[in-house]
Design a protein around this motif. Structure first.
Motif, PDB file in Angstrom:
ATOM      1  N   HIS A  43      20.717 -34.840 -70.900  1.00 53.08           N
ATOM      2  CA  HIS A  43      19.935 -36.184 -70.008  1.00 53.08           C
ATOM      3  C   HIS A  43      20.327 -37.162 -70.506  1.00 53.08           C
ATOM      4  CE1 HIS A  43      16.622 -38.548 -68.925  1.00 53.08           C
ATOM      5  NE2 HIS A  43      17.431 -39.020 -67.641  1.00 53.08           N
ATOM      6  N   GLU A  44      20.952 -37.902 -69.732  1.00 55.33           N
ATOM      7  CA  GLU A  44      20.964 -39.443 -70.019  1.00 55.33           C
ATOM      8  C   GLU A  44      20.083 -40.737 -70.039  1.00 55.33           C
ATOM      9  OE1 GLU A  44      25.080 -42.220 -70.162  1.00 55.33           O
ATOM     10  OE2 GLU A  44      24.583 -41.298 -67.906  1.00 55.33           O
ATOM     11  N   THR A  45      19.624 -40.135 -71.030  1.00 53.58           N
ATOM     12  CA  THR A  45      17.760 -40.872 -71.010  1.00 53.58           C
ATOM     13  C   THR A  45      17.934 -42.902 -70.375  1.00 53.58           C
ATOM     14  OG1 THR A  45      16.741 -39.226 -71.917  1.00 53.58           O
ATOM     15  CG2 THR A  45      15.562 -41.471 -72.271  1.00 53.58           C
ATOM     16  N   CYS A  46      16.857 -43.404 -69.986  1.00 52.08           N
ATOM     17  CA  CYS A  46      17.505 -45.059 -69.619  1.00 52.08           C
ATOM     18  C   CYS A  46      15.319 -45.206 -70.458  1.00 52.08           C
ATOM     19  CB  CYS A  46      17.591 -45.502 -68.694  1.00 52.08           C
ATOM     20  SG  CYS A  46      17.636 -46.946 -68.840  1.00 52.08           S
ATOM     21  N   SER A  80      20.138 -40.714 -64.794  1.00 54.19           N
ATOM     22  CA  SER A  80      20.311 -40.944 -65.974  1.00 54.19           C
ATOM     23  C   SER A  80      19.293 -42.667 -65.176  1.00 54.19           C
ATOM     24  CB  SER A  80      21.457 -41.409 -66.620  1.00 54.19           C
ATOM     25  OG  SER A  80      21.788 -42.085 -65.242  1.00 54.19           O
ATOM     26  N   SER A  81      18.891 -42.640 -64.608  1.00 53.96           N
ATOM     27  CA  SER A  81      17.753 -43.879 -63.906  1.00 53.96           C
ATOM     28  C   SER A  81      16.334 -43.201 -64.663  1.00 53.96           C
ATOM     29  CB  SER A  81      17.461 -43.537 -62.612  1.00 53.96           C
ATOM     30  OG  SER A  81      17.270 -43.135 -61.613  1.00 53.96           O
ATOM     31  N   HIS A 128      24.628 -33.373 -73.368  1.00 56.15           N
ATOM     32  CA  HIS A 128      25.074 -35.206 -72.554  1.00 56.15           C
ATOM     33  C   HIS A 128      24.875 -35.956 -74.155  1.00 56.15           C
ATOM     34  CE1 HIS A 128      24.780 -39.238 -71.950  1.00 56.15           C
ATOM     35  NE2 HIS A 128      25.496 -38.176 -70.276  1.00 56.15           N
ATOM     36  N   ASP A 169      28.579 -36.067 -73.306  1.00 60.27           N
ATOM     37  CA  ASP A 169      28.815 -37.086 -72.425  1.00 60.27           C
ATOM     38  C   ASP A 169      29.639 -38.311 -73.959  1.00 60.27           C
ATOM     39  OD1 ASP A 169      28.672 -38.485 -69.798  1.00 60.27           O
ATOM     40  OD2 ASP A 169      28.996 -39.978 -71.446  1.00 60.27           O
ATOM     41  N   HIS A 178      28.751 -40.726 -74.386  1.00 60.09           N
ATOM     42  CA  HIS A 178      27.797 -41.499 -74.563  1.00 60.09           C
ATOM     43  C   HIS A 178      26.746 -41.177 -74.480  1.00 60.09           C
ATOM     44  CE1 HIS A 178      29.079 -43.284 -69.827  1.00 60.09           C
ATOM     45  NE2 HIS A 178      29.312 -44.695 -70.482  1.00 60.09           N
TER      46      HIS A 178
END
Length: 227
Positions: free
Chosen positions: A65-68, A128-129, A163, A197, A199
Motif C-alpha cells: 500500500h502506498e499510503t497518503c 494510494s489515495s 511497496h 516501489d 517511492h
C-alpha cells in the motif's frame, strides 16, 4: 520556444520507448517462439512438469500500500481491503501483481523449483489515495498470511511483494514488521527477499530481518517483471 519543442520531443520519445518495452517486445518474444520451461499450477504450487524431485520451495507473499497520510476520508480499515475478496488465495497471489509476476517468471527459469502462493491481502480500495491503515486491519491480514505460511512449511525462501510506503497506526515500520514476523516463522536460515516501489521509504530496519531488497527504477514500472 526551442526549449519547449525539445522538451515535447523527448517526452514523445520516452512515450514511444515505453510502448515498445511494455507492449511490442512481449509480442516479438511470442512470435520468435521464446518460451519458458513447461510449468503447472496445482494446489497453489508451481512446479516443473519434467521435475520429479522437489528441491527448493519458495513462498510468495504480497502486502502493499502506498499510503497518503494527508488524504481525507478517514483511516483505511478491513472493509477497504475486502471490497472484492476477503483475501487473495494462494495460487492467485502468483499473478496478482507485477512484482509477484516478475519473481515467479524469473524463478521458473531454474529447475527443481516450487513456487508457493501464500494467502495475502488484495489491493486496497482507493489505492494510494487512502490514508493511514488501522492497526486492526494490519493484524487481521498478518494473521491470514502467517497462518497460511505455517501450514505450508517448510520453505527454502520467501519473496515479499511490498511497496515500501505503507503507514499503519502504532507501527512505525510496517514492511520491517512484516519481514520480522515472517522471519519468526521460517527461522534464521531461510532467505527473505522483497521488491519495493521506487517511492518506498525503507531503512536498515527492514534488512535486520531480511536478506535482500530490490527496488524498481523506472516509471512505468516495466522493470518490475525483471525482479
Amino acid at each position: 520556444m526551442v526549449k519547449h519543442i525539445m522538451m515535447y520531443f523527448f517526452l514523445f520519445i520516452a512515450f514511444i520507448i515505453s510502448v515498445v518495452l511494455i507492449f511490442i517486445l512481449p509480442q516479438l518474444f511470442i512470435k520468435m517462439n521464446i518460451t519458458f520451461p513447461d510449468i503447472k499450477i496445482d494446489n497453489e504450487v508451481i512446479t516443473y512438469l519434467n521435475n520429479e524431485e522437489k528441491k527448493y520451495r519458495f513462498a510468495v507473499i504480497q502486502y502493499f500500500h502506498e499510503t497518503c497520510t494527508f488524504c481525507p476520508g478517514g483511516d483505511t480499515d478491513i472493509d477497504d481491503w475486502t471490497r472484492n475478496v476477503p483475501f487473495v488465495k494462494g495460487k492467485n497471489v502468483l499473478n496478482s501483481s507485477s512484482y509477484s509476476k516478475g519473481f515467479v517468471e524469473q524463478a521458473t527459469l531454474f529447475k527443481d523449483v516450487e513456487i508457493i502462493g501464500i494467502n495475502s491481502p488484495d489491493q486496497v480500495f482507493g489505492g494510494s489515495s487512502r490514508s493511514w491503515n488501522t492497526k486492526e486491519s494490519f493484524e487481521h491480514f498478518m494473521k491470514i498470511i502467517l497462518d497460511d505460511l505455517k501450514s505450508k512449511l517448510p520453505v527454502d525462501g520467501v519473496q515479499l511483494s511490498l511497496h515500501g510506503a505503507m503507514a499503519v497506526r502504532d507501527i512505525a515500520r510496517p514492511e520491517a514488521e512484516i519481514a520480522k514476523r515472517v522471519r519468526e516463522i521460517v527461522g534464521p536460515n531461510v532467505p527473505i527477499s522483497a521488491t519495493f516501489d521506487l517511492h518506498g521509504n525503507e531503512d536498515e530496519e527492514f534488512l535486520k530481518w531480511s536478506d535482500a531488497a530490490f527496488v524498481t527504477k523506472r516509471y512505468p514500472h516495466y522493470d518490475a517483471a525483471l525482479q
